[in-house]
Design a protein around this motif. Structure first.
Motif, PDB file in Angstrom:
ATOM      1  N   GLU A 122     -10.377  -4.112   8.689  1.00 25.67           N
ATOM      2  CA  GLU A 122      -9.944  -3.018   7.823  1.00 25.67           C
ATOM      3  C   GLU A 122      -9.399  -3.431   6.464  1.00 25.67           C
ATOM      4  O   GLU A 122      -8.989  -2.596   5.667  1.00 25.67           O
ATOM      5  CB  GLU A 122      -8.842  -2.215   8.558  1.00 25.67           C
ATOM      6  N   SER A 123      -9.364  -4.721   6.164  1.00 24.51           N
ATOM      7  CA  SER A 123      -8.648  -5.180   4.969  1.00 24.51           C
ATOM      8  C   SER A 123      -9.251  -4.675   3.660  1.00 24.51           C
ATOM      9  O   SER A 123      -8.555  -4.597   2.650  1.00 24.51           O
ATOM     10  CB  SER A 123      -8.594  -6.717   4.938  1.00 24.51           C
ATOM     11  N   ASN A 124     -10.544  -4.323   3.654  1.00 25.42           N
ATOM     12  CA  ASN A 124     -11.179  -3.906   2.399  1.00 25.42           C
ATOM     13  C   ASN A 124     -11.472  -2.411   2.343  1.00 25.42           C
ATOM     14  O   ASN A 124     -12.301  -1.970   1.550  1.00 25.42           O
ATOM     15  CB  ASN A 124     -12.478  -4.694   2.174  1.00 25.42           C
ATOM     16  N   TYR A 125     -10.801  -1.637   3.173  1.00 30.45           N
ATOM     17  CA  TYR A 125     -11.012  -0.183   3.131  1.00 30.45           C
ATOM     18  C   TYR A 125     -10.563   0.394   1.782  1.00 30.45           C
ATOM     19  O   TYR A 125     -11.099   1.390   1.316  1.00 30.45           O
ATOM     20  CB  TYR A 125     -10.257   0.515   4.264  1.00 30.45           C
ATOM     21  N   ILE A 126      -9.558  -0.230   1.177  1.00 30.05           N
ATOM     22  CA  ILE A 126      -9.138   0.103  -0.180  1.00 30.05           C
ATOM     23  C   ILE A 126      -9.235  -1.183  -0.994  1.00 30.05           C
ATOM     24  O   ILE A 126      -8.757  -2.234  -0.558  1.00 30.05           O
ATOM     25  CB  ILE A 126      -7.704   0.670  -0.214  1.00 30.05           C
ATOM     26  N   PHE A 127      -9.853  -1.113  -2.173  1.00 30.60           N
ATOM     27  CA  PHE A 127     -10.152  -2.350  -2.892  1.00 30.60           C
ATOM     28  C   PHE A 127     -10.271  -2.080  -4.393  1.00 30.60           C
ATOM     29  O   PHE A 127     -10.241  -0.934  -4.846  1.00 30.60           O
ATOM     30  CB  PHE A 127     -11.453  -2.955  -2.360  1.00 30.60           C
TER      31      PHE A 127
ATOM     32  N   GLY B 290       0.822  -1.196   0.000  1.00 33.12           N
ATOM     33  CA  GLY B 290       0.000   0.000   0.000  1.00 33.12           C
ATOM     34  C   GLY B 290       0.861   1.254   0.000  1.00 33.12           C
ATOM     35  O   GLY B 290       2.062   1.205  -0.292  1.00 33.12           O
ATOM     36  N   CYS B 291       0.269   2.365   0.340  1.00 33.49           N
ATOM     37  CA  CYS B 291       0.987   3.646   0.323  1.00 33.49           C
ATOM     38  C   CYS B 291       2.215   3.686   1.236  1.00 33.49           C
ATOM     39  O   CYS B 291       3.169   4.406   0.941  1.00 33.49           O
ATOM     40  CB  CYS B 291       0.033   4.785   0.673  1.00 33.49           C
TER      41      CYS B 291
ATOM     42  N   GLN C   5       2.862  -1.597  11.383  1.00 36.22           N
ATOM     43  CA  GLN C   5       1.691  -2.354  11.818  1.00 36.22           C
ATOM     44  C   GLN C   5       0.777  -2.684  10.635  1.00 36.22           C
ATOM     45  O   GLN C   5       0.720  -1.926   9.666  1.00 36.22           O
ATOM     46  CB  GLN C   5       0.885  -1.541  12.844  1.00 36.22           C
ATOM     47  N   THR C   6       0.074  -3.808  10.749  1.00 31.69           N
ATOM     48  CA  THR C   6      -0.935  -4.192   9.756  1.00 31.69           C
ATOM     49  C   THR C   6      -2.235  -4.527  10.476  1.00 31.69           C
ATOM     50  O   THR C   6      -2.244  -5.332  11.411  1.00 31.69           O
ATOM     51  CB  THR C   6      -0.478  -5.408   8.936  1.00 31.69           C
TER      52      THR C   6
ATOM     53  N   ALA D 191      -3.372   0.921   2.072  1.00 35.48           N
ATOM     54  CA  ALA D 191      -4.040  -0.363   1.854  1.00 35.48           C
ATOM     55  C   ALA D 191      -3.441  -1.460   2.712  1.00 35.48           C
ATOM     56  O   ALA D 191      -2.235  -1.579   2.843  1.00 35.48           O
ATOM     57  CB  ALA D 191      -3.949  -0.740   0.381  1.00 35.48           C
ATOM     58  N   GLY D 192      -4.323  -2.228   3.273  1.00 30.06           N
ATOM     59  CA  GLY D 192      -3.859  -3.330   4.119  1.00 30.06           C
ATOM     60  C   GLY D 192      -4.830  -3.703   5.219  1.00 30.06           C
ATOM     61  O   GLY D 192      -5.308  -4.805   5.219  1.00 30.06           O
ATOM     62  N   MET D 193      -5.128  -2.782   6.177  1.00 30.90           N
ATOM     63  CA  MET D 193      -4.541  -1.428   6.280  1.00 30.90           C
ATOM     64  C   MET D 193      -3.183  -1.485   6.989  1.00 30.90           C
ATOM     65  O   MET D 193      -3.045  -2.138   8.009  1.00 30.90           O
ATOM     66  CB  MET D 193      -5.459  -0.507   7.061  1.00 30.90           C
TER      67      MET D 193
END
Length: 353
Positions: A210-215, A134-135, A204-205, A342-344
């Protein structure tokens, strides 16, 4: 032992896209219903929240691996090193090479391998690999490089963050106005002063909720390019998540460094949303019951937009090369690099010059 930055480089695309390019877009919500507000008002609200006035898009003749290589070449030149002496090439990205507007990703071989090839490095002991984080990917690459150096597995690493988000956005989603393209890189190598360089980090992950906050999802406009998927996000959830978690990760990293908060001169946060970044800084300093120093948080999002993994390294390169008014990093200054995506995933790194 320490690991120090000896050179930085970046590539900022020449093609400037102002907010005006979205005036003719047809925007729809997540329910695929047309937005009620006129585009002028949508854009005005967008600017007031994100701070974005314009962004940079990559020209069609270049790929992600090309601009990653340009940023790398500039970092190598700044460091004054022989590319053959690089032990690791760590390249953070999310979508590989997106050729033109095809939305099809080319990640074979890895983007890092493509960069090593373009650089002409023949040394087989120079290991090249990608990070998809992710970012926060570029900062995570810095964390990995630091650990390789401190364990003696590497002497010199090239860490790159490069992305072309303009090629994966839905023109019917107002969130598409956020995204941009760019690349940043640095050379991290073994130093001799343990009080300089990378001092500490936190990473941290969060995936339980939170895994689908970005998809990846289909267009907001019904029937538009069916089965083609675009970058999507739940913006409000990400905003709240970042405010609740990034400040504490930054605090953890700073406490592990042993540096007092008053010695921190700059905080370089992933350029995702101006209002969000400002709120993160406020909450971070509140944790220390301390006032916020003037000019502590440099910003580039107003002109460059959100280029994901490239925002922090390009911002750092701009400051070190005097390209950001009123912001400077001097000998002895401690800085914090932080990101969320993403991940988050969240990370923060403390570095002292």
């Amino acid at each position: 032992m320490s690991s120090i930055i000896t050179g930085t480089g970046s590539y900022i695309p020449e093609e400037i896209q102002t907010n005006a390019i979205f005036l003719e877009n047809e925007f729809y919500d997540e329910e695929r219903l047309p937005l009620k507000d006129k585009n002028e008002l949508i854009i005005e609200k967008f600017k007031s929240i994100t701070g974005i006035e314009e962004r940079r898009y990559l020209s069609s003749d270049l790929n992600n691996s090309d601009i990653a290589c340009i940023a790398a070449q500039r970092a190598i030149k700044k460091a004054g090193i022989d590319p053959e002496s690089i032990d690791q090439i760590i390249l953070a990205h999310n979508f590989g090479n997106l050729v033109g507007n095809s939305k099809q990703s080319d990640m074979l071989p890895s983007i890092a391998s493509k960069v090593k090839h373009i650089l002409g490095i023949s040394n087989p002991n120079c290991v090249a690999y990608d990070i998809v984080f992710g970012c926060p990917g570029w900062i995570q690459g810095m964390i990995q490089a630091d650990q390789f150096i401190k364990t003696g597995m590497a002497q010199r690493c090239l860490v790159i963050g490069s992305e072309t988000l303009s090629r994966i956005i839905d023109p019917h989603d107002r969130d598409s106005m956020i995204y941009a393209d760019g690349a940043g890189a640095c050379i991290l190598e073994k130093g001799s002063d343990p009080e300089k360089g990378v001092l500490s980090y936190a990473s941290q992950t969060f995936t339980y909720e939170e895994s689908n906050y970005i998809f990846f999802g289909e267009s907001n406009k019904s029937g538009n390019a069916a089965h083609t998927h675009y970058l999507k996000m739940h913006g409000r959830k990400i905003y709240e998540f970042a405010l609740n978690n990034v400040p504490s990760a930054m605090k953890l990293a700073l406490e592990k460094s042993g540096i007092h908060i008053e010695k921190v001169k700059k905080i370089l946060i992933h350029q995702a949303n101006e209002k969000m970044d400002e709120a993160i800084i406020k909450r971070f300093y509140r944790l220390f019951k301390s006032g916020i120093p003037h000019d502590i948080m440099p910003m580039s999002i107003n002109k460059l937009g959100n280029s994901s993994v490239a925002t922090v390294p390009t911002l750092l390169d701009m400051i070190l090369n005097g390209k950001l008014d009123q912001h400077h990093i001097n000998e002895g200054d401690a800085i914090i690099l932080a990101s969320v995506g993403a991940g988050m995933n969240i990370n923060a790194l403390v570095y002292q010059y």
